[in-house]
Motif scaffolding. Structure first.
Motif, PDB file in Angstrom:
ATOM      1  N   THR A 124       3.271   1.651  -8.121  1.00  7.60           N
ATOM      2  CA  THR A 124       3.513   0.700  -9.200  1.00  7.60           C
ATOM      3  C   THR A 124       4.844   0.024  -8.918  1.00  7.60           C
ATOM      4  O   THR A 124       5.869   0.698  -8.800  1.00  7.60           O
ATOM      5  CB  THR A 124       3.582   1.383 -10.578  1.00  7.60           C
ATOM      6  N   GLU A 178       0.847  -1.194   0.000  1.00  6.87           N
ATOM      7  CA  GLU A 178       0.000   0.000   0.000  1.00  6.87           C
ATOM      8  C   GLU A 178       0.876   1.235   0.000  1.00  6.87           C
ATOM      9  O   GLU A 178       2.043   1.180   0.398  1.00  6.87           O
ATOM     10  CB  GLU A 178      -0.909   0.032   1.229  1.00  6.87           C
ATOM     11  N   SER A 180      -5.015   7.092  -7.567  1.00  9.94           N
ATOM     12  CA  SER A 180      -4.901   5.776  -8.183  1.00  9.94           C
ATOM     13  C   SER A 180      -3.708   5.747  -9.127  1.00  9.94           C
ATOM     14  O   SER A 180      -3.338   6.767  -9.717  1.00  9.94           O
ATOM     15  CB  SER A 180      -6.189   5.394  -8.926  1.00  9.94           C
ATOM     16  N   GLN A 181      -3.110   4.560  -9.242  1.00 11.09           N
ATOM     17  CA  GLN A 181      -1.956   4.385 -10.098  1.00 11.09           C
ATOM     18  C   GLN A 181      -2.134   3.111 -10.915  1.00 11.09           C
ATOM     19  O   GLN A 181      -2.714   2.134 -10.445  1.00 11.09           O
ATOM     20  CB  GLN A 181      -0.676   4.271  -9.259  1.00 11.09           C
ATOM     21  N   SER A 182      -1.592   3.145 -12.119  1.00 10.43           N
ATOM     22  CA  SER A 182      -1.629   1.948 -12.952  1.00 10.43           C
ATOM     23  C   SER A 182      -0.363   1.864 -13.795  1.00 10.43           C
ATOM     24  O   SER A 182       0.217   2.896 -14.147  1.00 10.43           O
ATOM     25  CB  SER A 182      -2.874   1.957 -13.858  1.00 10.43           C
ATOM     26  N   SER A 203      -0.411  -1.780 -11.428  1.00  7.86           N
ATOM     27  CA  SER A 203       0.039  -2.022 -10.061  1.00  7.86           C
ATOM     28  C   SER A 203       1.391  -2.738 -10.071  1.00  7.86           C
ATOM     29  O   SER A 203       2.205  -2.550  -9.171  1.00  7.86           O
ATOM     30  CB  SER A 203      -0.988  -2.842  -9.284  1.00  7.86           C
ATOM     31  N   GLY A 216      -0.847   7.229  -3.606  1.00  9.89           N
ATOM     32  CA  GLY A 216      -1.457   6.092  -4.265  1.00  9.89           C
ATOM     33  C   GLY A 216      -0.807   4.803  -3.799  1.00  9.89           C
ATOM     34  O   GLY A 216       0.163   4.838  -3.030  1.00  9.89           O
ATOM     35  N   CYS A 256      -0.654   8.077 -13.126  1.00  6.99           N
ATOM     36  CA  CYS A 256      -1.171   8.503 -11.827  1.00  6.99           C
ATOM     37  C   CYS A 256      -2.402   9.375 -12.023  1.00  6.99           C
ATOM     38  O   CYS A 256      -2.364  10.338 -12.792  1.00  6.99           O
ATOM     39  CB  CYS A 256      -0.108   9.288 -11.057  1.00  6.99           C
ATOM     40  N   ASP A 257      -3.473   9.041 -11.314  1.00  2.39           N
ATOM     41  CA  ASP A 257      -4.671   9.878 -11.264  1.00  2.39           C
ATOM     42  C   ASP A 257      -4.771  10.474  -9.867  1.00  2.39           C
ATOM     43  O   ASP A 257      -5.048   9.743  -8.918  1.00  2.39           O
ATOM     44  CB  ASP A 257      -5.922   9.052 -11.552  1.00  2.39           C
ATOM     45  N   ALA A 289     -12.752   9.287  -4.257  1.00  2.00           N
ATOM     46  CA  ALA A 289     -11.669   8.398  -4.655  1.00  2.00           C
ATOM     47  C   ALA A 289     -10.338   8.979  -4.215  1.00  2.00           C
ATOM     48  O   ALA A 289     -10.139  10.190  -4.168  1.00  2.00           O
ATOM     49  CB  ALA A 289     -11.700   8.201  -6.165  1.00  2.00           C
TER      50      ALA A 289
END
Lengths: 113, 116
Positions: free
Chosen positions: B111, A42, B5-7, B9, B108, B23-24, B2
């Protein structure tokens, strides 16, 4: 030339007792200090902060103490709970040091039931 | 609402390939930061975007690293010609950023990049 140091990589405490995590810094331009808690897989979660105009800030079981003359801060957790087991990062920032955070290396806290 | 968020992961790539990490940030947060955490190390600052100002790139370790933030929201961190030492968890954070106040940064999940 680490500007923020956490000299204890790990700490083990019995449930119900006090946990004390320490942090030292060298940059006198830092004027805002934060503690983050991180569980595996996390991102770090903000825990508590303190401005350099104060020497203590308390939030429930968590208290942060700042000693500006010694460039030292500490996080006290009392009473410690098993759910507090995580890696704790000290971070510092300052309007004249850039708003990005400079982190210490972290201390892994293990609270034993 | 929210969080950050990251993508993706997790990303496994071969040495020499390029990667893009996304990154959002939290809606309404004007500041965005990229950090990385190498194995057994603390978090290392990479780059900071504040509103429409030029980014602070002082933490980027080499010219293989670049980042952009389109429309003041989503950010992409690009690593060209990846090396094994680039293997780390790349963390994005966002915060309010108004005047000279310092605001808490919200992170977040990161990644995890592995370069083989």
């Amino acid at each position: 030339d680490q500007q923020v140091k956490q000299n204890s990589p790990s700490l083990s405490v019995q449930e119900g007792r006090i946990s004390i995590l320490n942090c030292d810094y060298t940059n006198s331009m830092f004027d805002y200090f934060l503690w983050y808690k991180k569980y595996p897989a996390e991102g770090p979660t903000f825990l508590i902060s303190i401005s350099s105009i104060k020497d203590k800030n308390e939030d429930g079981r968590f208290t942060v103490f700042l000693n500006k003359s010694a460039k030292h801060l500490s996080l006290h957790i009392v009473p410690s709970q098993p759910g507090d087991s995580a890696v704790y990062f000290c971070a510092a920032s300052g309007t004249n040091a850039g708003n990005m955070l400079t982190f210490g290396g972290g201390t892994r806290l293990m609270v034993k039931p | 609402g929210a969080g950050v968020s990251q993508s993706p992961s997790n990303k496994v790539t071969e040495k020499g390939k390029d990667v893009e990490l996304r990154c959002d940030p939290i809606s309404g947060h004007t500041a965005l930061y990229w950090y990385r955490q190498s194995l057994g190390q603390g978090l290392e600052f990479l780059i900071y975007f504040q509103g429409n100002s030029a980014p602070d790139k002082s933490g980027l370790p080499s010219d293989r690293f670049s980042a952009e933030r389109t429309g003041g929201s989503v950010s992409t961190l690009t690593i060209q010609r990846t090396q094994q030492e680039d293997s780390a968890v790349y963390l994005c954070a966002s915060s309010l950023d108004v005047g000279t106040a310092v605001y808490e940064q919200y992170f977040g999940p990161g990644t995890r990049l592995t370069v083989t």
